[in-house]
Design a protein around this motif. Sequence first.
Motif, PDB file in Angstrom:
ATOM      1  N   ARG A 194       0.551  -1.231   0.249  1.00 46.38           N
ATOM      2  CA  ARG A 194       0.383  -0.140   0.118  1.00 46.38           C
ATOM      3  C   ARG A 194       1.269   1.592   0.209  1.00 46.38           C
ATOM      4  NH1 ARG A 194      -4.557  -1.799   3.329  1.00 46.38           N
ATOM      5  NH2 ARG A 194      -5.592  -3.634   2.165  1.00 46.38           N
ATOM      6  N   PRO A 195       0.247   2.008  -0.574  1.00 46.11           N
ATOM      7  CA  PRO A 195       1.715   3.850  -0.548  1.00 46.11           C
ATOM      8  C   PRO A 195       1.584   4.171   0.750  1.00 46.11           C
ATOM      9  CG  PRO A 195      -0.911   3.308  -1.944  1.00 46.11           C
ATOM     10  CD  PRO A 195      -1.118   2.448  -1.695  1.00 46.11           C
ATOM     11  N   GLY A 196       2.393   4.776   1.199  1.00 38.79           N
ATOM     12  CA  GLY A 196       2.336   5.726   2.717  1.00 38.79           C
ATOM     13  C   GLY A 196       1.606   6.517   2.703  1.00 38.79           C
ATOM     14  N   PRO A 197       0.792   6.999   3.731  1.00 37.91           N
ATOM     15  CA  PRO A 197       0.202   8.467   4.009  1.00 37.91           C
ATOM     16  C   PRO A 197       1.076   9.196   2.791  1.00 37.91           C
ATOM     17  CG  PRO A 197       1.043   7.680   6.260  1.00 37.91           C
ATOM     18  CD  PRO A 197       1.443   6.577   4.840  1.00 37.91           C
ATOM     19  N   GLU A 198       0.219  10.615   2.916  1.00 42.81           N
ATOM     20  CA  GLU A 198       0.990  11.345   1.052  1.00 42.81           C
ATOM     21  C   GLU A 198       1.323  12.632   1.330  1.00 42.81           C
ATOM     22  OE1 GLU A 198      -2.209  12.415  -1.177  1.00 42.81           O
ATOM     23  OE2 GLU A 198      -2.543  10.901  -2.301  1.00 42.81           O
ATOM     24  N   SER A 199       2.180  12.815   2.773  1.00 51.73           N
ATOM     25  CA  SER A 199       2.814  13.667   3.316  1.00 51.73           C
ATOM     26  C   SER A 199       3.495  14.368   3.578  1.00 51.73           C
ATOM     27  CB  SER A 199       1.800  14.074   5.355  1.00 51.73           C
ATOM     28  OG  SER A 199       3.048  12.435   5.301  1.00 51.73           O
ATOM     29  N   ALA A 200       4.509  12.905   3.006  1.00 52.59           N
ATOM     30  CA  ALA A 200       6.046  12.427   3.324  1.00 52.59           C
ATOM     31  C   ALA A 200       6.490  13.450   2.280  1.00 52.59           C
ATOM     32  CB  ALA A 200       5.991  11.882   3.677  1.00 52.59           C
ATOM     33  N   GLY A 201       7.400  13.652   1.714  1.00 52.55           N
ATOM     34  CA  GLY A 201       7.772  14.144   0.667  1.00 52.55           C
ATOM     35  C   GLY A 201       9.157  12.685   0.187  1.00 52.55           C
ATOM     36  N   TRP A 202       9.455  12.379   0.652  1.00 61.34           N
ATOM     37  CA  TRP A 202       9.845  10.820  -0.735  1.00 61.34           C
ATOM     38  C   TRP A 202       9.813  10.568  -1.722  1.00 61.34           C
ATOM     39  CZ3 TRP A 202      12.730  10.849   3.732  1.00 61.34           C
ATOM     40  CH2 TRP A 202      11.704  10.778   5.001  1.00 61.34           C
ATOM     41  N   PHE A 203      10.472   9.822  -2.848  1.00 62.73           N
ATOM     42  CA  PHE A 203       9.955   9.882  -3.897  1.00 62.73           C
ATOM     43  C   PHE A 203       8.829   8.256  -4.054  1.00 62.73           C
ATOM     44  CE2 PHE A 203      13.109   7.144  -5.592  1.00 62.73           C
ATOM     45  CZ  PHE A 203      14.297   7.350  -4.970  1.00 62.73           C
ATOM     46  N   VAL A 204       9.477   7.461  -2.497  1.00 62.17           N
ATOM     47  CA  VAL A 204       8.568   6.527  -2.233  1.00 62.17           C
ATOM     48  C   VAL A 204       8.608   6.472  -0.331  1.00 62.17           C
ATOM     49  CG1 VAL A 204       9.136   3.804  -1.981  1.00 62.17           C
ATOM     50  CG2 VAL A 204      10.517   4.841  -4.364  1.00 62.17           C
ATOM     51  N   ASN A 205       6.953   5.641  -0.988  1.00 62.62           N
ATOM     52  CA  ASN A 205       6.487   5.743  -0.135  1.00 62.62           C
ATOM     53  C   ASN A 205       5.775   5.070   0.375  1.00 62.62           C
ATOM     54  OD1 ASN A 205       5.852   6.075   3.261  1.00 62.62           O
ATOM     55  ND2 ASN A 205       5.377   7.631   3.128  1.00 62.62           N
ATOM     56  N   LEU A 206       6.046   3.264   0.911  1.00 65.95           N
ATOM     57  CA  LEU A 206       5.290   2.277   0.669  1.00 65.95           C
ATOM     58  C   LEU A 206       5.339   1.497   1.634  1.00 65.95           C
ATOM     59  CD1 LEU A 206       6.708   0.953  -3.300  1.00 65.95           C
ATOM     60  CD2 LEU A 206       4.453   1.957  -3.062  1.00 65.95           C
ATOM     61  N   SER A 207       4.290   0.773   2.366  1.00 68.61           N
ATOM     62  CA  SER A 207       4.077  -0.069   2.760  1.00 68.61           C
ATOM     63  C   SER A 207       4.060  -1.460   2.324  1.00 68.61           C
ATOM     64  CB  SER A 207       3.023  -0.324   4.176  1.00 68.61           C
ATOM     65  OG  SER A 207       3.717   1.200   5.230  1.00 68.61           O
ATOM     66  N   PHE A 208       4.661  -2.485   2.952  1.00 67.39           N
ATOM     67  CA  PHE A 208       4.257  -3.567   2.814  1.00 67.39           C
ATOM     68  C   PHE A 208       4.235  -4.776   3.897  1.00 67.39           C
ATOM     69  CE2 PHE A 208       7.316  -1.600  -0.330  1.00 67.39           C
ATOM     70  CZ  PHE A 208       7.773  -1.855  -1.151  1.00 67.39           C
TER      71      PHE A 208
END
Lengths: 248, 138
Positions: A194-208
């Motif tokens: 699932r994608p992580g919360p949108e609040s961050a500034g990373w170009f990848v933010n995924l939860s597995f």
Amino acid sequence: MTTYVYGIARDERADPAGPPEPHELPEGLTGVGDPPRPVRVVGGGGLAAVVSDCPERLRPKRRDLLAHQRVLAEVGRWATVLPMRFGSVSDSDEKVRAVLAEHAERYREQLDRLTGRVEYNVKAVHREEVVLHLVLAGNAELRALAAANRATGGGSYEERLRFGELVAHGVREREVRDAALVEDSLRPLAEECRPGPESAGWFVNLSFLLTRPAAERLLTTAAGLEKSHPQLDLKVHGPLPPYSFVTP
Amino acid sequence: MSVVPERQSGGAGGTSGLYDVLELVLDRGLVIDAFVRVSLVGIEILKIDIRVVVASVDTYLRFAEACNRLDLEAGPHRSPGLPDLVGEVTESGARGKAKGALSGAAQTVTDALGQAREKGESRVRRATGSRKDKEESE
């Protein structure tokens, strides 16, 4: 007195009405509040809610956010737990029992699905100097501009601005490519992603969502990605309670 | 790569990577209608989209400056990922150059979240000034 709820686990006590048995909660485990409130178990419907008293005027302070996470991590040592979002407060223990009983089947299904699974969150940023080098290395026009700017002591303000914008464009293109690389490399290892919360500034933010053996492979694969693509700076967090994989 | 084993970070002072986990604690997890949720007033800082910063004039100028410093003669035509590239980056890090914009911007938010990291931890490099809210650091 209101009741702060951390998460829901199976209740496997011999006497669900009795106090938690010694092996069920770490001794002295405390949660939110100042002073931190003792953590206890409220049973109902074959389920156990991990709770504490809720302090008055609870706010999302660092200390309390950490306490929430810490309680779930501790409980996660001995049980599969459905983590609540921070700040879930019930009127009373009785209401907690009623909620558990009412939705027992749904929660048990989720506990079955998540047994033996943990969440890992992966974020990626670029190591700036490496990615800038890559962008220039892949673009002769940018290299020529860089050389021209340097020959004139860095170029005028407008020249530097224009050049920097082109470089930033190249960096964003590289972000898109590297995001796909990271996701394609890690996703096959996980049962769910699932994608992580949108609040961050990373170009990848995924939860597995991963089994324990798969989690080991994820760490190995992530380390390998960084080695083969030195522009990547991966931040891997886990094992976590399956925050991103519970459903109401 | 930084790997943070969360279960070892629960103790006193274990706040490494706090921001990365807190967004999950705040935005994910089970929500049950019958329960009330605590107001999240005071933690809007988490919602700032720091990518806006990356696409700014400041960033363009900084990229231009950083590219000026890059030693293109070291091998502009070499394929990326060669060991000498890694060595170069390590070396520049050792010289104490400022960290890059991308992770630097992320760091700013991490710090702004409220002194999440313990004093003296080497990863704290920037102060954020006005956004600090003393109360949040309690």
